[in-house]
Motif scaffolding. Structure first.
Motif, mmCIF file in Angstrom:
data_model
loop_
_atom_site.group_PDB
_atom_site.id
_atom_site.type_symbol
_atom_site.label_atom_id
_atom_site.label_comp_id
_atom_site.label_asym_id
_atom_site.label_seq_id
_atom_site.Cartn_x
_atom_site.Cartn_y
_atom_site.Cartn_z
ATOM 1 N N HIS A 108 0.818 -1.359 -0.035
ATOM 2 C CA HIS A 108 -0.223 -0.056 -0.083
ATOM 3 C C HIS A 108 0.773 1.216 0.077
ATOM 4 O O HIS A 108 1.914 1.411 0.539
ATOM 5 C CB HIS A 108 -1.047 0.071 1.107
ATOM 6 C CG HIS A 108 -0.500 -0.089 2.506
ATOM 7 N ND1 HIS A 108 0.021 1.178 3.274
ATOM 8 C CD2 HIS A 108 -0.161 -1.102 3.398
ATOM 9 C CE1 HIS A 108 0.363 0.651 4.572
ATOM 10 N NE2 HIS A 108 0.425 -0.539 4.466
ATOM 11 N N GLU A 112 -5.005 1.680 2.589
ATOM 12 C CA GLU A 112 -5.002 0.588 3.296
ATOM 13 C C GLU A 112 -5.185 0.977 4.954
ATOM 14 O O GLU A 112 -5.668 0.276 5.693
ATOM 15 C CB GLU A 112 -3.646 -0.271 3.249
ATOM 16 C CG GLU A 112 -3.598 -1.578 3.778
ATOM 17 C CD GLU A 112 -3.077 -1.421 5.331
ATOM 18 O OE1 GLU A 112 -3.104 -2.607 5.923
ATOM 19 O OE2 GLU A 112 -2.541 -0.414 5.790
ATOM 20 N N GLY A 135 -9.716 0.734 3.308
ATOM 21 C CA GLY A 135 -9.434 -0.263 2.555
ATOM 22 C C GLY A 135 -10.187 -0.100 1.028
ATOM 23 O O GLY A 135 -10.381 -1.000 0.538
ATOM 24 N N ARG A 179 -10.326 -2.917 -1.925
ATOM 25 C CA ARG A 179 -11.894 -3.514 -2.517
ATOM 26 C C ARG A 179 -12.199 -3.248 -3.903
ATOM 27 O O ARG A 179 -12.510 -4.000 -4.682
ATOM 28 C CB ARG A 179 -12.933 -2.733 -1.777
ATOM 29 C CG ARG A 179 -13.071 -3.049 -0.304
ATOM 30 C CD ARG A 179 -14.153 -2.304 0.321
ATOM 31 N NE ARG A 179 -14.356 -2.898 1.801
ATOM 32 C CZ ARG A 179 -13.792 -2.548 3.077
ATOM 33 N NH1 ARG A 179 -12.827 -1.779 2.910
ATOM 34 N NH2 ARG A 179 -14.157 -3.273 3.992
ATOM 35 N N MET A 202 -12.092 -5.531 7.656
ATOM 36 C CA MET A 202 -11.044 -6.250 6.877
ATOM 37 C C MET A 202 -10.767 -7.604 7.391
ATOM 38 O O MET A 202 -10.650 -7.675 8.477
ATOM 39 C CB MET A 202 -9.590 -5.305 7.147
ATOM 40 C CG MET A 202 -8.329 -6.191 6.571
ATOM 41 S SD MET A 202 -7.089 -4.819 6.903
ATOM 42 C CE MET A 202 -7.434 -3.486 6.082
ATOM 43 N N ASP A 257 -4.197 -5.810 3.846
ATOM 44 C CA ASP A 257 -5.117 -6.173 2.566
ATOM 45 C C ASP A 257 -5.267 -7.651 2.324
ATOM 46 O O ASP A 257 -5.688 -7.986 1.566
ATOM 47 C CB ASP A 257 -4.715 -5.272 1.196
ATOM 48 C CG ASP A 257 -5.154 -3.886 1.815
ATOM 49 O OD1 ASP A 257 -5.681 -3.680 2.466
ATOM 50 O OD2 ASP A 257 -4.545 -2.681 0.835
#
Length: 391
Positions: free
Chosen positions: A84, A147, A151, A155, A302, A339
């Motif tokens: 990220h 992140e 998120g 996604r 998450m 993630d």
């Protein structure tokens, strides 16, 4: 054992390139909030283009892109390196420049050095070393936005994913330990609505802070219950109330109070079930008898993940890490979230977490740094994993 062919590729891992890339990423703002990933995306993309790698940016929100950097291979499943581009806000207490990228005694300093611009640099250096090698599938470094908050980047990535992956290495900071499972995370927002009045006659109103206090006590009881059933690798699921805000003055019975709680998730736990359970527990408090109403929502979730210790991705990656000069730590679990959980849940791809830096001693702290030696080992481990999975 490293073969001569593997050693020839490992010899291309360029320490000076690693340092330059890491420094350029650290000198680019990326704080989230407010969502400043654009500068980091630009720096990462520029470095990848200079290395003659394929770069594709995908807009998620205005000024906020995901970026995918790919080394082409054959038509088989590929290897995904996941990271990220956002970092947490700088905060106080720094004695070095948080955006300086200073190299001091073998360590590079700056916000995001461990979490996780060092991991991005190691991934990019690995792709550079693998250029010209015949692989059965591609190697992609996916550097995603947001992140650290909700998120949105991951996604968007999994919703549009079309490639097939043999496995995913999330390059978060693990002290160079192969992590095969991680807890998930969710935020729950609880809003208590009451009625204001003069504090001299509190019975004329409905005190929302009193209602919130009852909810906080219930959440504390839930946390204690969860502690009785720990996961053997990841520990127990947890509750923690992190924010509470309510009232307008000491002489006014408060009509509103909002609290935000963190709920860490174990593999297999449903965020929806967690929310429903809290709703049931709050309903049992009978706050309506005090003239109060409650709204509950989960603005962020998450997922957790757990990969079998004997999965090919795990055995190959951990052996590659050892051969690359890693510290030979046992397979581990992670109490943080990442993630990678979305990749495991939504794409059905096995996931490990492995990267330079430390989530426990460096990430989200003042004077964050990462060791150059850690960057080199991580890049070498990614190279060997790609060679052995895609060779």
């Amino acid at each position: 054992m490293i073969t001569p062919a593997e050693q020839a590729v490992l010899d291309r891992v360029d320490e000076q390139l690693l340092v330059r890339i890491t420094q350029s990423l650290l000198r680019a703002p990326g704080q989230n909030p407010p969502g400043e990933e654009a500068a980091t995306v630009a720096a990462l993309s520029a470095a990848a283009i200079e290395l003659d790698l394929d770069v594709v940016a995908t807009r998620v929100e205005p000024g906020r892109d995901n970026v995918s950097i790919t080394l082409a291979g054959g038509n088989g499943p590929g290897l995904l390196l996941l990271g990220h581009t956002d970092v947490v806000p700088v905060g106080d207490g720094w004695t070095t420049d948080p955006f300086g990228g200073e190299l001091i005694d073998g360590r590079i300093h700056g916000r995001g050095a461990s979490d996780m611009k060092g991991g991005l640099a190691a991934g990019l250096a690995a792709l550079a070393a693998l250029r010209g090698v015949e692989l059965s599938g591609p190697v992609e470094l996916a550097a995603l936005m947001d992140e650290e908050e909700t998120g949105k980047g991951i996604r968007a990535y999994v919703e549009s994913a079309t490639d097939s992956w043999i496995g995913c290495i999330t390059a978060e900071p693990t002290d160079l330990q192969t992590i095969i499972g991680a807890r998930g995370d969710s935020y729950l927002r609880v809003a208590i609505h009451g009625k204001s009045c003069h504090a001299g006659n509190p019975a004329d109103g409905a005190n929302a802070i009193y209602g919130a206090a009852a909810v906080v006590a219930e959440i504390e009881r839930l946390h204690a219950e969860l502690a009785e059933s720990p996961h053997p690798l990841l520990g127990a699921a947890t509750w923690s109330v992190g924010q509470i805000q309510g009232g307008t003055g000491g002489s006014i019975v408060p009509a509103e109070c909002v609290l935000v709680a963190d709920r860490r998730l174990l593999p297999g736990e449903s965020p929806e079930a967690v929310l429903d359970d809290l709703k049931v527990r709050v309903a049992a408090l009978n706050l309506q008898d005090r003239g109060l109403s409650v709204e509950l929502e989960m603005p962020m979730e998450m997922p957790a993940f757990l990969t079998s210790a004997d999965a090919d991705l795990v055995t190959v990656t951990d052996a590659a890490l050892a051969d690359a000069g890693g510290p030979r730590l046992p397979l581990g679990g992670w109490t943080a979230a990442c993630d990678g959980g979305f990749v495991a849940r939504d794409l059905g791809v096995p996931v490990v977490v492995l990267g330079p830096g430390s989530v426990t001693t460096q990430a989200h702290r003042a004077d964050e740094s990462v060791g150059v030696d850690e960057l080199v080992v991580a890049a070498r481990a990614y190279v060997l994993t790609a060679l052995r999975l895609l060779g």
